[in-house]
Motif scaffolding. Structure first.
Motif, PDB file in Angstrom:
ATOM      1  N   UNK A 169      -0.176   3.193   5.851  1.00 32.68           N
ATOM      2  CA  UNK A 169      -0.268   1.736   5.804  1.00 32.68           C
ATOM      3  C   UNK A 169      -1.576   1.249   6.412  1.00 32.68           C
ATOM      4  N   UNK A 170      -2.159   0.257   5.807  1.00 30.52           N
ATOM      5  CA  UNK A 170      -3.351  -0.340   6.374  1.00 30.52           C
ATOM      6  C   UNK A 170      -3.533  -1.742   5.818  1.00 30.52           C
ATOM      7  N   UNK A 171      -4.362  -2.539   6.510  1.00 30.88           N
ATOM      8  CA  UNK A 171      -4.695  -3.866   5.990  1.00 30.88           C
ATOM      9  C   UNK A 171      -6.105  -3.862   5.399  1.00 30.88           C
ATOM     10  N   UNK A 172      -6.800  -2.742   5.538  1.00 29.15           N
ATOM     11  CA  UNK A 172      -8.184  -2.656   5.039  1.00 29.15           C
ATOM     12  C   UNK A 172      -8.185  -2.063   3.652  1.00 29.15           C
ATOM     13  N   UNK A 173      -8.841  -2.734   2.723  1.00 27.28           N
ATOM     14  CA  UNK A 173      -8.603  -2.292   1.360  1.00 27.28           C
ATOM     15  C   UNK A 173      -9.821  -2.075   0.499  1.00 27.28           C
ATOM     16  N   UNK A 174     -11.025  -2.012   1.088  1.00 29.40           N
ATOM     17  CA  UNK A 174     -12.109  -1.811   0.139  1.00 29.40           C
ATOM     18  C   UNK A 174     -11.974  -0.439  -0.520  1.00 29.40           C
ATOM     19  N   UNK A 175     -12.471  -0.358  -1.719  1.00 26.15           N
ATOM     20  CA  UNK A 175     -12.388   0.856  -2.551  1.00 26.15           C
ATOM     21  C   UNK A 175     -12.694   2.122  -1.765  1.00 26.15           C
ATOM     22  N   UNK A 176     -13.839   2.041  -1.075  1.00 24.52           N
ATOM     23  CA  UNK A 176     -14.383   3.190  -0.368  1.00 24.52           C
ATOM     24  C   UNK A 176     -13.355   3.727   0.642  1.00 24.52           C
ATOM     25  N   UNK A 177     -12.832   2.829   1.461  1.00 23.59           N
ATOM     26  CA  UNK A 177     -11.871   3.223   2.482  1.00 23.59           C
ATOM     27  C   UNK A 177     -10.607   3.776   1.836  1.00 23.59           C
ATOM     28  N   UNK A 178     -10.180   3.109   0.769  1.00 25.83           N
ATOM     29  CA  UNK A 178      -8.954   3.530   0.117  1.00 25.83           C
ATOM     30  C   UNK A 178      -9.072   4.971  -0.403  1.00 25.83           C
ATOM     31  N   UNK A 179     -10.199   5.279  -1.057  1.00 28.50           N
ATOM     32  CA  UNK A 179     -10.281   6.635  -1.614  1.00 28.50           C
ATOM     33  C   UNK A 179     -10.458   7.659  -0.498  1.00 28.50           C
ATOM     34  N   UNK A 180     -11.073   7.238   0.595  1.00 24.73           N
ATOM     35  CA  UNK A 180     -11.193   8.157   1.721  1.00 24.73           C
ATOM     36  C   UNK A 180      -9.818   8.452   2.336  1.00 24.73           C
ATOM     37  N   UNK A 181      -9.000   7.441   2.447  1.00 20.30           N
ATOM     38  CA  UNK A 181      -7.650   7.639   2.986  1.00 20.30           C
ATOM     39  C   UNK A 181      -6.898   8.626   2.103  1.00 20.30           C
ATOM     40  N   UNK A 182      -7.004   8.429   0.801  1.00 20.99           N
ATOM     41  CA  UNK A 182      -6.265   9.299  -0.121  1.00 20.99           C
ATOM     42  C   UNK A 182      -6.730  10.739   0.005  1.00 20.99           C
ATOM     43  N   UNK A 183      -8.041  10.936   0.047  1.00 25.21           N
ATOM     44  CA  UNK A 183      -8.514  12.324   0.077  1.00 25.21           C
ATOM     45  C   UNK A 183      -8.231  13.001   1.416  1.00 25.21           C
ATOM     46  N   UNK A 184      -8.202  12.244   2.494  1.00 24.09           N
ATOM     47  CA  UNK A 184      -8.013  12.866   3.804  1.00 24.09           C
ATOM     48  C   UNK A 184      -6.541  13.052   4.174  1.00 24.09           C
ATOM     49  N   UNK A 185      -5.687  12.183   3.685  1.00 26.87           N
ATOM     50  CA  UNK A 185      -4.292  12.251   4.132  1.00 26.87           C
ATOM     51  C   UNK A 185      -3.341  12.887   3.129  1.00 26.87           C
ATOM     52  N   UNK A 186      -3.612  12.690   1.859  1.00 28.16           N
ATOM     53  CA  UNK A 186      -2.622  13.076   0.860  1.00 28.16           C
ATOM     54  C   UNK A 186      -3.032  14.347   0.118  1.00 28.16           C
ATOM     55  N   UNK A 187      -2.026  15.076  -0.368  1.00 30.17           N
ATOM     56  CA  UNK A 187      -2.302  16.278  -1.156  1.00 30.17           C
ATOM     57  C   UNK A 187      -2.600  15.881  -2.602  1.00 30.17           C
ATOM     58  N   UNK A 188      -1.895  14.873  -3.071  1.00 30.77           N
ATOM     59  CA  UNK A 188      -2.106  14.391  -4.438  1.00 30.77           C
ATOM     60  C   UNK A 188      -2.147  12.872  -4.399  1.00 30.77           C
ATOM     61  N   UNK A 189      -2.545  12.290  -5.485  1.00 29.76           N
ATOM     62  CA  UNK A 189      -2.606  10.837  -5.622  1.00 29.76           C
ATOM     63  C   UNK A 189      -1.244  10.211  -5.232  1.00 29.76           C
ATOM     64  N   UNK A 190      -1.201   9.357  -4.200  1.00 29.21           N
ATOM     65  CA  UNK A 190       0.082   8.746  -3.820  1.00 29.21           C
ATOM     66  C   UNK A 190       0.386   7.543  -4.710  1.00 29.21           C
ATOM     67  N   UNK A 191       1.592   7.062  -4.639  1.00 33.68           N
ATOM     68  CA  UNK A 191       1.933   5.795  -5.252  1.00 33.68           C
ATOM     69  C   UNK A 191       1.279   4.705  -4.405  1.00 33.68           C
ATOM     70  N   UNK A 192       0.568   3.776  -5.065  1.00 38.16           N
ATOM     71  CA  UNK A 192      -0.144   2.776  -4.278  1.00 38.16           C
ATOM     72  C   UNK A 192       0.428   1.379  -4.444  1.00 38.16           C
ATOM     73  N   UNK A 193       0.439   0.664  -3.353  1.00 36.92           N
ATOM     74  CA  UNK A 193       0.876  -0.725  -3.385  1.00 36.92           C
ATOM     75  C   UNK A 193      -0.222  -1.572  -2.776  1.00 36.92           C
ATOM     76  N   UNK A 194      -0.658  -2.523  -3.544  1.00 37.41           N
ATOM     77  CA  UNK A 194      -1.712  -3.398  -3.045  1.00 37.41           C
ATOM     78  C   UNK A 194      -1.150  -4.808  -3.053  1.00 37.41           C
ATOM     79  N   UNK A 195      -0.898  -5.308  -1.862  1.00 35.31           N
ATOM     80  CA  UNK A 195      -0.317  -6.645  -1.773  1.00 35.31           C
ATOM     81  C   UNK A 195      -1.434  -7.653  -1.651  1.00 35.31           C
ATOM     82  N   UNK A 196      -1.282  -8.783  -2.298  1.00 32.25           N
ATOM     83  CA  UNK A 196      -2.312  -9.815  -2.263  1.00 32.25           C
ATOM     84  C   UNK A 196      -2.876 -10.043  -0.869  1.00 32.25           C
ATOM     85  N   UNK A 197      -4.101 -10.491  -0.821  1.00 33.13           N
ATOM     86  CA  UNK A 197      -4.756 -10.675   0.466  1.00 33.13           C
ATOM     87  C   UNK A 197      -4.504 -12.036   1.079  1.00 33.13           C
ATOM     88  N   UNK A 198      -3.953 -12.925   0.300  1.00 35.29           N
ATOM     89  CA  UNK A 198      -3.880 -14.280   0.809  1.00 35.29           C
ATOM     90  C   UNK A 198      -2.944 -14.378   2.002  1.00 35.29           C
TER      91      UNK A 198
END
Ligand code: ADP
Ligand code: ZN
Length: 594
Positions: A169-198
């Motif tokens: 879980x995180x509140x930071x969502x730029x592309x770069x950070x997101x793909x880094x989280x995926x590559x460092x934490x997960x073995x495979x592509x996780x199911x992603x949920x992106x909730x509106x920023x408002x």
């Protein structure tokens, strides 16, 4: 899922899910690996706490800060959930409680700091861990300012545990950070949920600096009895600001990384435990703030980037009730931030990206239309004008600034591009200061050509020229210089639109608006006060933050609907079975005595 819905009310006291929560909980319960990006205050914790209660075994929660873990554990225990944290702060009794709960399989959630993971392989292998929940997952990103090397252990742990389920879980969502989280934490592509920023409950406002201490003390004075954060760009400024506010009777404290650790700890604890503390802080005061009833966030200086602005204002109003934000900015800030980027250690490409992120924030500061539209647009969200920002309330017009820009730029050129802002503005409005007559600048053709605007309007025009890259300010002398980009404007080949600057005298004291949350009748107010006193008594006797007993929201609802029975009390949002049993009678007594 039915069980989860049931526990939502009986354990956590919530009547319904917040937007996004239900899908995430369902996905986690289905055993999927999940990466969920939700704005601060969206209710991330519930998305792993609720599934943890439904599953066999123990959920390991990795969280970056001890204070945060302790508050979460306290909250869960208040709701009757067996949770524990293994931290360096634990005394023997606490460790005993956690280990015996582990031994008899009653522990549902175990919180651990990432650095603890590497050193506890034996323990972790012995436990029946059903899931890894990773809070503040962006800490795994090497580029982020919250990077925690120990977060890299999480990926290793996942493997060591035979590929156990992971929910991050995180509140930071730029592309770069997101793909880094995926590559460092997960073995495979996780199911992603992106909730509106408002965050619709946040009021957004910016103001140019104009005696900032006064601006801030007026803002704070209009919000007596509220907790808030004032972000400052340096350690010394936090101390100055806190002292200034204390001199005006505000319960203000300072917080920065240079402070003695014990004092910092005390200040943080006072902020989370007492009502109405104002914290003047650097961004070191960040992730640890999970107090839900922070009613305002003020930036005394411009933040570093659009992302940091968004993250920092996000600490207000996590309970969903109205909260206010105000960001002050001046040319000095712009210089400081640009210099920090240039002089930083980051590689060139990164610096360019940081300049862009900062420029996006400047665009927001000088925006003419809805702030929320501009802010959400940056995160690729399309929104209608919000009606809940300073510009919607008080729209600014654009005007054709080609001529004004020519005047400002030629004032720089004619004086040799070695003067600062005030001198140039004086030249334009035709003010014969001693320096101007000394330098014979009163004889220049640009002298006095700008009387259609007052000085503060000219400052705004200069700021906008600077923000848009038509002019530059040297770091050493603060001299204004004309940039290449401005040549076509000077030659009259390009039309330039700027935001029409307000006259000083007309500038409304918008920051001094009154407090947003009000109970309609005075009786409600008194009852709310009495309920708060009751809450404080419980909180102090157990040494936990007040909101851990009941959040403001719950007390406000109590004061409005005045339930007379336990069943009635249970209807109120935030009252679960355990809390009802523990505190129900006491709060009912306060209501009936009223
Ligand atoms: P985040 O970690 O996303 O910033 P939290 O998990 O701390 O947010 O939740 C923020 C606040 O919202 C907490 O006070 C929590 O009790 C409250 N909350 C969470 N889910 C709900 C819900 N479904 N209904 C009402 N309040 C909720
Ligand atoms: Zn708006």
């Amino acid at each position: 899922m039915q069980q989860a819905r049931h526990l939502l009310k009986t354990v956590f006291g919530h009547d319904s899910f917040r937007p996004g929560q239900e899908e995430i909980v369902a996905s986690v319960l289905a055993g999927e690996d999940v990466l969920a990006i939700m704005p601060t205050g969206g209710g991330k914790s519930l998305c792993y706490q609720l599934p943890a209660l439904c599953k066999e075994g123990v959920t390991l929660v990795v969280s970056p800060l001890v204070a945060l873990m302790n508050d979460q554990v306290a909250q869960l225990r208040q709701s009757g959930v067996e949770a524990g944290a293994l931290t360096s702060n634990n005394d023997a009794a606490e460790n005993e409680r956690v280990f015996s709960a582990l031994d008899n399989d009653s522990l549902k959630l175990l919180y651990m700091a990432p650095e603890r993971i590497a050193t506890s392989p034996g323990l972790l292998n012995r436990l029946k861990i059903n899931m890894l929940a990773v809070d503040e997952a962006h800490c795994v990103s090497q580029w982020g300012h919250d990077f925690r090397p120990d977060y890299l252990e999480i990926g290793r742990l996942r493997e060591a545990l035979g590929g156990v389920q992971i929910a991050a879980f995180t509140a930071t969502a730029d592309e770069e950070t997101r793909s880094e989280i995926i590559s460092k934490l997960f073995a495979a592509e996780p199911r992603q949920f992106l909730r509106g920023f408002d965050r619709p409950n946040l009021f957004l406002a910016f103001e140019p600096k104009n005696n900032p201490k006064r601006q801030i003390s007026e803002f704070v004075a209009a919000r007596a009895e509220q907790s808030g954060i004032i972000y400052c760009s340096s350690r010394r400024k936090t101390e100055d600001m806190a002292e200034h506010l204390r001199g005006r009777g505000v319960n203000a404290l300072a917080y920065h990384a240079g402070m003695d650790a014990a004092q910092r700890h005390i200040n943080q604890a006072r902020f989370s435990q007492e009502d109405a503390v104002v914290m003047a802080a650097t961004i070191a005061f960040g992730m640890g703030v999970d107090k839900p009833d922070v009613r305002f966030v003020v930036h005394a200086d411009l933040p570093k980037t659009m992302e940091s602005y968004y993250q920092e204002i996000g600490r207000a109003g996590r309970d969903g009730l109205p909260a206010d934000t105000l960001c002050l900015y001046g040319v000095e800030d712009i210089k400081l931030r640009r210099r920090q980027i240039d002089e930083g250690e980051a590689p060139e490409a990164r610096k360019r990206a940081d300049h862009q992120r900062f420029n996006a924030l400047l665009t927001l500061a000088e925006a003419a239309l809805c702030r929320r539209q501009t802010l959400l647009g940056y995160f690729d969200e399309i929104a209608l004008p919000c009606g809940h920002c300073d510009l919607c309330k008080n729209p600014r017009q654009l005007f054709d600034a080609s001529e004004a820009a020519q005047k400002a730029l030629s004032a720089m050129l004619r004086t040799g591009q070695i003067y600062g802002l005030e001198h140039l503005v004086s030249v334009l409005v035709g003010e014969e200061t001693s320096r101007i007559t000394e330098q014979r600048h009163n004889l220049l053709p640009t002298f006095g050509v700008g009387t259609e605007f007052d000085k503060s309007q000219w400052r705004s025009i200069f700021r906008q020229l600077y923000a848009a890259g038509y002019a530059n300010v040297t770091i050493a002398q603060g001299s204004w210089q004309v940039c290449e980009k401005a040549r076509p404007v000077l030659r009259g080949e390009m039309k330039l639109d700027l935001r029409f600057p307000e006259k000083q005298a007309e500038r409304k004291r918008s920051s001094a608006r009154t407090a947003p949350i009000e109970l309609s009748d005075a009786g409600d107010q008194e009852l709310l006060k009495a309920l708060k006193t009751c809450r404080t008594d419980f909180a102090q006797s157990q040494n936990v933050p007040a909101y851990v007993i009941f959040p403001d929201r719950t007390l406000i609802e109590m004061a409005q609907s005045r339930p007379g029975t336990m069943a009635g009390l249970m209807q109120i949002n935030g009252v679960g079975a355990k809390k009802l049993e523990r505190y129900g009678n006491a709060f009912l007594r306060v209501i009936s005595n009223h």
